[in-house]
Design an enzyme around this catalytic site. Structure first.
Site, PDB file in Angstrom:
ATOM      1  N   GLU A   1      11.571  16.325  14.866  1.00  0.00           N
ATOM      2  CA  GLU A   1      12.053  16.156  13.492  1.00  0.00           C
ATOM      3  C   GLU A   1      11.405  17.266  12.636  1.00  0.00           C
ATOM      4  O   GLU A   1      10.181  17.422  12.653  1.00  0.00           O
ATOM      5  CB  GLU A   1      11.605  14.778  13.003  1.00  0.00           C
ATOM      6  CG  GLU A   1      12.163  14.361  11.692  1.00  0.00           C
ATOM      7  CD  GLU A   1      11.682  12.959  11.281  1.00  0.00           C
ATOM      8  OE1 GLU A   1      10.595  12.535  11.722  1.00  0.00           O
ATOM      9  OE2 GLU A   1      12.390  12.308  10.505  1.00  0.00           O
TER      10      GLU A   1
ATOM     11  N   LYS B   1       0.865  -1.187   0.000  1.00  0.00           N
ATOM     12  CA  LYS B   1       0.000   0.000   0.000  1.00  0.00           C
ATOM     13  C   LYS B   1       0.901   1.236   0.000  1.00  0.00           C
ATOM     14  O   LYS B   1       1.498   1.590   1.011  1.00  0.00           O
ATOM     15  CB  LYS B   1      -0.913   0.044   1.233  1.00  0.00           C
ATOM     16  CG  LYS B   1      -1.999   1.108   1.048  1.00  0.00           C
ATOM     17  CD  LYS B   1      -2.338   1.882   2.303  1.00  0.00           C
ATOM     18  CE  LYS B   1      -1.380   2.946   2.692  1.00  0.00           C
ATOM     19  NZ  LYS B   1      -1.425   4.194   1.901  1.00  0.00           N
TER      20      LYS B   1
ATOM     21  N   GLU C   1      10.222   1.228  10.257  1.00  0.00           N
ATOM     22  CA  GLU C   1      11.288   2.202  10.026  1.00  0.00           C
ATOM     23  C   GLU C   1      10.633   3.563  10.212  1.00  0.00           C
ATOM     24  O   GLU C   1       9.857   4.008   9.367  1.00  0.00           O
ATOM     25  CB  GLU C   1      11.850   1.994   8.618  1.00  0.00           C
ATOM     26  CG  GLU C   1      13.259   2.489   8.484  1.00  0.00           C
ATOM     27  CD  GLU C   1      13.280   3.909   7.994  1.00  0.00           C
ATOM     28  OE1 GLU C   1      13.350   4.824   8.852  1.00  0.00           O
ATOM     29  OE2 GLU C   1      13.209   4.108   6.785  1.00  0.00           O
TER      30      GLU C   1
ATOM     31  N   CYS D   1      14.149  10.542   6.430  1.00  0.00           N
ATOM     32  CA  CYS D   1      14.168  10.176   7.854  1.00  0.00           C
ATOM     33  C   CYS D   1      15.585  10.140   8.416  1.00  0.00           C
ATOM     34  O   CYS D   1      15.767  10.182   9.622  1.00  0.00           O
ATOM     35  CB  CYS D   1      13.453   8.849   8.069  1.00  0.00           C
ATOM     36  SG  CYS D   1      14.030   7.594   6.953  1.00  0.00           S
TER      37      CYS D   1
HETATM   38  P1  ADP Z   1       4.067  10.853   6.859  1.00  0.00           P
HETATM   39  O1  ADP Z   1       3.770  11.640   8.086  1.00  0.00           O
HETATM   40  O2  ADP Z   1       5.488  10.858   6.470  1.00  0.00           O
HETATM   41  O3  ADP Z   1       3.112  11.053   5.719  1.00  0.00           O
HETATM   42  P2  ADP Z   1       2.696   8.526   7.697  1.00  0.00           P
HETATM   43  O4  ADP Z   1       3.192   7.638   8.782  1.00  0.00           O
HETATM   44  O5  ADP Z   1       1.467   9.309   7.958  1.00  0.00           O
HETATM   45  O6  ADP Z   1       3.949   9.371   7.298  1.00  0.00           O
HETATM   46  O7  ADP Z   1       2.456   7.704   6.365  1.00  0.00           O
HETATM   47  C1  ADP Z   1       3.261   6.640   5.922  1.00  0.00           C
HETATM   48  C2  ADP Z   1       2.369   5.577   5.315  1.00  0.00           C
HETATM   49  O8  ADP Z   1       1.459   5.129   6.313  1.00  0.00           O
HETATM   50  C3  ADP Z   1       1.507   6.024   4.146  1.00  0.00           C
HETATM   51  O9  ADP Z   1       1.388   4.947   3.226  1.00  0.00           O
HETATM   52  C4  ADP Z   1       0.172   6.314   4.801  1.00  0.00           C
HETATM   53  O10 ADP Z   1      -0.921   6.174   3.918  1.00  0.00           O
HETATM   54  C5  ADP Z   1       0.131   5.229   5.858  1.00  0.00           C
HETATM   55  N1  ADP Z   1      -0.735   5.555   7.002  1.00  0.00           N
HETATM   56  C6  ADP Z   1      -1.049   6.766   7.506  1.00  0.00           C
HETATM   57  N2  ADP Z   1      -1.847   6.666   8.585  1.00  0.00           N
HETATM   58  C7  ADP Z   1      -2.083   5.331   8.755  1.00  0.00           C
HETATM   59  C8  ADP Z   1      -2.834   4.564   9.706  1.00  0.00           C
HETATM   60  N3  ADP Z   1      -3.506   5.143  10.692  1.00  0.00           N
HETATM   61  N4  ADP Z   1      -2.821   3.229   9.569  1.00  0.00           N
HETATM   62  C9  ADP Z   1      -2.123   2.636   8.589  1.00  0.00           C
HETATM   63  N5  ADP Z   1      -1.378   3.291   7.676  1.00  0.00           N
HETATM   64  C10 ADP Z   1      -1.345   4.624   7.751  1.00  0.00           C
END
Ligand code: ADP
Length: 479
Positions: free
Chosen positions: A382, A172, A248, A282
């Protein structure tokens, strides 16, 4: 350009028929509308991966290697097209996107070979009538959740080891950057990857899609790259069906420059580490700690180099720093600068937005802040933007205490010519990666990952493939 989910070797629209728009952060232009998959699409992908598992795991490793290596070759063949797509989706300069494509291909190439070396063990038994064996077997269907800052490389960094180990996979990608993952899926068909081995579910509702990764016993491993906040949520969800997770997560990298460092190299390293992808990596240097004797000179040279950076649309010739990916990123970077200024820091260059003709408001001038203290927001969180805060220190022990005084522990950097200090610091820094006179340590053959709130597990190297393997102990009585 593919815009549908990739399930069982075929590009299919979301079952709901819904789509969502993917924007270029530099211009807000709609690049494409992409399938808005949901849990039902994700389950179809998991089922496809599950059906494909036994054929793929039973294939000889040398045969599994072939489509992986071929995919790497195809990515390099199509480097310009992939780099352009990547730059459009996440805003990074084309030159960086090309490097990302090569880096992404290296994980497929390297793991195609490493998959051939998944050796078992025999253990001398205490009982002469027994033979003790250890098998290493692919754990099953693997799922991957990837971020937007490396839309291509974060997919292959999970795909290479998973598929080489004999697992099948559902990915995903981040909702900001689904097109790069779909482009990899398209090339995987040309590379001859059997159907169902690799699947991509695009969609806006990340929790709904990814909940399917934890709601049964089919998916046995979830690899995530993203924020610590989401990593915690996933770790909690993994408990229900005891799914293995690799995380990560966020970093807060210290970049420590000692009086005896080669300042020229330290500045070159600082530029590469801090301003790659506009500071949205990161492992990027987030906190510069510079020893008093070279502090002023370091700030002077860093300021000159930063002031010369060319900001613009990532696809425009010569651009070195693109836009931030979204408005939240802009707000955070600006809040860090404002907080630093309010508490006595000075801007030596940058500190404002940059107007780019035809561009959005997401261009932040590459910025150097001096007179920063550990209490300021930019030293506690960060930033994920092109802001370089510099704090002076006196003793090695002071630098170490500040560097380790965070819940994060992904990458740390030190620049010094003193061998004994290098060893002392490398051992004492509470980080998963230490760059010594080296600002770009990530490579396919070495373990990448963090400690503390920066994550669990490693990607890269022979260590990375272990995440996708289960150990099976066979105790065999022969007499
Ligand atoms: P960033 O803040 O760098 O966008 P995220 O951790 O929000 O990082 O997003 C990284 C990945 O996790 C993306 O693929 C995003 O769609 C997914 N993501 C965001 N929120 C959730 C959640 N609550 N559960 C599962 N996956 C998530």
């Amino acid at each position: 350009m593919q815009t549908s989910c990739f399930i069982d070797g075929t590009f299919v629209p979301a079952r709901s028929g819904l789509t969502f728009a993917v924007h270029n952060p530099a211009t807000d232009a709609v690049i494409a509308r992409v399938a808005d998959g949901d849990a039902s699409d994700a389950r179809a992908a998991i089922d496809a991966a599950s059906r494909a598992f036994s054929g793929w795991k039973n294939m000889a490793a040398i045969e599994r290697a072939k489509p992986l290596r071929r995919l790497a070759e195809l990515m390099l063949r199509d480097v310009e097209r992939l780099a352009d797509l990547c730059s459009q989706e996440c805003g990074k300069p084309l030159a960086e996107a090309r490097v990302e494509v090569a880096y992404a291909a290296s994980f497929l190439d390297w793991y195609a070979e490493e998959g051939k070396r998944v050796y078992g063990e025999t253990i001398p038994a205490s009982d002469p009538g027994k033979r003790l064996l250890v098998l290493r077997q692919p754990s099953g269907v693997a799922a991957a959740i990837t971020p937007w800052n490396f839309p291509i490389a974060m997919v292959t960094r999970k795909m290479g080891p998973a598929l080489a180990a004999g697992c099948t996979q559902v990915v995903k990608p981040a909702e900001q950057t689904p097109l790069s993952a779909l482009a990899i899926a398209e090339l995987s068909v040309e590379a001859g990857l059997p159907t169902g081995v690799f699947n991509v579910i695009t969609g806006l509702d990340a929790p709904a899609i990814t909940d399917t990764f934890f709601d049964g016993l089919t998916v046995r491993h979830v690899s995530f790259t993203g924020s610590t906040e989401v990593g915690r949520i996933l770790l909690a969800k993994s408990a229900a069906n005891v799914v293995r997770v690799s995380l990560e997560l966020g970093g807060h990298a210290p970049f420590i420059v000692f009086n005896d460092a080669d300042l020229e190299k330290a500045v070159v390293g600082a530029m590469a580490s801090k301003f790659r992808n506009a500071g949205q990596t990161c492992v990027c240097a987030n906190r510069f700690l510079v020893q008093r004797g070279v502090h002023d000179e370091f700030v002077k040279r860093l300021t000159a180099a930063v002031a010369a950076l060319k900001v613009g649309d990532g696809r425009a010739p010569g651009t070195q720093v693109g836009p931030l990916v979204d408005d939240a990123g802009v707000r955070k970077a600006e809040a860090h600068v404002a907080d630093a200024l309010a508490h006595g820091a000075q801007v030596t260059t940058g500190g404002t937005r940059v107007t780019v003709p035809g561009g959005t408001h997401r261009f932040i001038a590459p910025t150097v802040l001096s007179g920063v203290t550990p209490a300021m927001l930019c030293f506690r969180e960060e930033t994920f933007g092109p802001i370089a805060p510099v704090c002076a220190f006196d003793a090695e022990s002071d630098a170490l205490a500040i560097a380790n005084g965070t819940p994060y522990g992904l990458a740390a950097y030190l620049f010094t010519a003193d061998g004994a200090r290098i060893m002392r610091m490398a051992e004492a820094l509470q980080y998963g990666i230490v760059g010594v006179n080296d600002a770009l340590p990530a490579t396919a053959q070495a373990p990448f990952g963090g400690v503390k709130h920066s994550g669990l597990g490693r990607e890269g190297g022979h260590h990375g493939i272990e995440e996708y393997l289960d150990l099976k102990y066979v105790s065999w009585r022969i007499s």
